[in-house]
Design a protein around this motif. Sequence first.
Motif, PDB file in Angstrom:
ATOM      1  N   ILE A  94       0.832  -1.194   0.000  1.00  0.00           N
ATOM      2  CA  ILE A  94       0.000   0.000   0.000  1.00  0.00           C
ATOM      3  C   ILE A  94       0.871   1.250   0.000  1.00  0.00           C
ATOM      4  N   GLY A  95       0.313   2.318  -0.524  1.00  0.00           N
ATOM      5  CA  GLY A  95       1.018   3.582  -0.588  1.00  0.00           C
ATOM      6  C   GLY A  95       0.647   4.495   0.564  1.00  0.00           C
ATOM      7  N   ALA A  96       1.059   5.754   0.458  1.00  0.00           N
ATOM      8  CA  ALA A  96       0.840   6.720   1.525  1.00  0.00           C
ATOM      9  C   ALA A  96      -0.642   6.979   1.769  1.00  0.00           C
ATOM     10  N   ASP A  97      -1.481   6.722   0.761  1.00  0.00           N
ATOM     11  CA  ASP A  97      -2.918   6.922   0.919  1.00  0.00           C
ATOM     12  C   ASP A  97      -3.618   5.691   1.475  1.00  0.00           C
ATOM     13  N   ASP A  98      -2.842   4.671   1.881  1.00  0.00           N
ATOM     14  CA  ASP A  98      -3.357   3.414   2.429  1.00  0.00           C
ATOM     15  C   ASP A  98      -4.152   2.608   1.409  1.00  0.00           C
ATOM     16  N   GLN A  99      -3.973   2.904   0.122  1.00  0.00           N
ATOM     17  CA  GLN A  99      -4.639   2.147  -0.936  1.00  0.00           C
ATOM     18  C   GLN A  99      -3.660   1.145  -1.550  1.00  0.00           C
ATOM     19  N   PRO A 100      -4.148  -0.012  -1.984  1.00  0.00           N
ATOM     20  CA  PRO A 100      -3.266  -1.012  -2.589  1.00  0.00           C
ATOM     21  C   PRO A 100      -2.600  -0.481  -3.855  1.00  0.00           C
ATOM     22  N   SER A 101      -1.319  -0.773  -3.998  1.00  0.00           N
ATOM     23  CA  SER A 101      -0.577  -0.351  -5.185  1.00  0.00           C
ATOM     24  C   SER A 101      -0.706  -1.342  -6.333  1.00  0.00           C
ATOM     25  N   ARG A 102      -1.117  -2.565  -6.018  1.00  0.00           N
ATOM     26  CA  ARG A 102      -1.273  -3.624  -7.018  1.00  0.00           C
ATOM     27  C   ARG A 102      -2.122  -4.720  -6.382  1.00  0.00           C
ATOM     28  N   PRO A 103      -2.584  -5.708  -7.146  1.00  0.00           N
ATOM     29  CA  PRO A 103      -3.301  -6.829  -6.539  1.00  0.00           C
ATOM     30  C   PRO A 103      -2.411  -7.583  -5.545  1.00  0.00           C
ATOM     31  N   CYS A 104      -3.039  -8.191  -4.550  1.00  0.00           N
ATOM     32  CA  CYS A 104      -2.297  -8.976  -3.564  1.00  0.00           C
ATOM     33  C   CYS A 104      -1.845 -10.290  -4.189  1.00  0.00           C
ATOM     34  N   MET A 105      -0.561 -10.606  -4.037  1.00  0.00           N
ATOM     35  CA  MET A 105      -0.034 -11.902  -4.460  1.00  0.00           C
ATOM     36  C   MET A 105      -0.305 -12.896  -3.328  1.00  0.00           C
ATOM     37  N   LEU A 106      -1.039 -13.962  -3.616  1.00  0.00           N
ATOM     38  CA  LEU A 106      -1.556 -14.862  -2.600  1.00  0.00           C
ATOM     39  C   LEU A 106      -0.541 -15.934  -2.194  1.00  0.00           C
ATOM     40  N   TRP A 107      -0.934 -16.712  -1.187  1.00  0.00           N
ATOM     41  CA  TRP A 107      -0.091 -17.755  -0.610  1.00  0.00           C
ATOM     42  C   TRP A 107       0.349 -18.786  -1.643  1.00  0.00           C
ATOM     43  N   ASN A 108      -0.480 -19.048  -2.646  1.00  0.00           N
ATOM     44  CA  ASN A 108      -0.153 -20.072  -3.645  1.00  0.00           C
ATOM     45  C   ASN A 108       0.401 -19.474  -4.933  1.00  0.00           C
ATOM     46  N   ASP A 109       0.854 -18.223  -4.860  1.00  0.00           N
ATOM     47  CA  ASP A 109       1.541 -17.584  -5.980  1.00  0.00           C
ATOM     48  C   ASP A 109       3.026 -17.932  -5.871  1.00  0.00           C
ATOM     49  N   THR A 110       3.554 -18.600  -6.881  1.00  0.00           N
ATOM     50  CA  THR A 110       4.932 -19.113  -6.790  1.00  0.00           C
ATOM     51  C   THR A 110       5.870 -18.472  -7.803  1.00  0.00           C
ATOM     52  N   ARG A 111       5.505 -17.311  -8.347  1.00  0.00           N
ATOM     53  CA  ARG A 111       6.347 -16.691  -9.369  1.00  0.00           C
ATOM     54  C   ARG A 111       7.714 -16.280  -8.819  1.00  0.00           C
ATOM     55  N   SER A 112       7.809 -16.075  -7.491  1.00  0.00           N
ATOM     56  CA  SER A 112       9.054 -15.564  -6.907  1.00  0.00           C
ATOM     57  C   SER A 112       9.987 -16.692  -6.471  1.00  0.00           C
TER      58      SER A 112
END
Length: 480
Positions: free
Chosen positions: A84-102
């Motif tokens: 989240i940014g300074a406005d407390d809004q998400p900067s991108r979609p949340c990457m979930l627990w089963n996201d393995t791209r990293s």
Amino acid sequence: MTFIGLDLGTSSLKAILVNEQQEVLAEHSVRLSVQRLHDGWSEQDPQSWCGAAVEALRALAQKSDCSDVAGIGLSGHMHGATLIGADDQPSRPCMLWNDTRSHAEAAQMDADPKFRDISGNIVFPGFTAPKVEWVRRNEPEVFAKTTKILLPKDYLRLFLTGEHVSEMSDAAGTTWLNTGQRDWSDEILAACHLSRDHMPRLVEGSEVSGILRADLAADLGLPQAIVAGGAGDNAAAAIGAGVLEDGTAFLSLGTSGVLFAANNGYRPYPATAVHSFCHAVPETWHQMGVILAATDALEWLARLTGRSAEELTSGLGDLRAPTKSIFLPYLGGERTPHNDAAIRGQFLNLEHTTDATEAARAVLQGVSFAFADCQEALAATGTTITRALALGGGTKSAHWLKMLATTLNISLDLPKAGDFGAALGAARLGMMAATGAGSEIATQPPLAQSIDPDPKLTDAITEGHAAYKAAYLKLKDLSS
């Protein structure tokens, strides 16, 4: 007084209202969707959690009197990276627990000994830290404007209270926590190009984290109730099931699979790929063996065959020796004990006589063998499980429960009808925070029955597990 438990799951948000006797007065669930733009990706819109919470809380107020709600507890799926940014809004979609791209970022971190030494765990691709590093490398403009990084339930907390707060059980799944000391590790944060300024304040799960916002409370017709620290989904489920004392355990047969053991001390053993995390109440920890596809594997077969999971399992009959067909349930990689984000599932030894029912039997057995691998990994840490509570949607299958009990050679205790999972655990934590009650309120549920192993099948299942392990090694060789 009454208390609310909010459980933010991957596919739905569930809310329950309980009284001081912990009787469920009302409940409501709201469906959520997951986006999978590429292989190995899994994302969710954080704003959808807030909308679901509002809908669920309004529904509770319509179904029952919520004027005396004193405490709200939160539970949620772990490891998600909500930037989240300074406005407390998400900067991108949340990457979930089963996201393995990293997976590459995770491997690089895990090669540095301090990550395991301090966090007590392997750096899995599903954990939060490597996901944020992926963002830093691939979306630098997003990373640059990130002021706080929150776990999913903690973003929901921000919406409810305006506070940036997390708690120990969920924070332990980020890699940034010194799990033994129950505090953020400045050394690991610095290695990840982060600082404490990016982190939420930490509390214990049974402590007060904030108060429901006045404007939101008025809109929902609720009092400004205390919001507890809460817990990650599995720790919350343990609170709901009364699994707090050393040696108690549960087996969760849900979308993913978990073999969970409560500990009275910190017992890290990263080499086993067993998760060693803080529990949701002070001075307790827990260990988990985690498989990424449990009922999800059966649902995959249901989609493939065009038959429902219930139809696939209804004709299985009595438990018998494992089928010749072998199913490796690694549809999206695997955690315990393999720590392999790239490996994928496999069906072996298919014949002309292999029909949908036999395929279903192989899927159930493959998932059961994956649980047995977790059991062996836990045993390597010194944690022995002799019986466990059986939780999750998969426990509706008596055949699968008997198969699991026999495969693991333990007794499985099935609770009577009722909610003894993460939503109840969250409500119990809300009760603790609001009333000062201790963990003694987290009792184990009354049991419907106990399922014991079938000793006549022990040798056959042992042989089947050995064949399963051999199939994994061959798949591993092919993958490499």
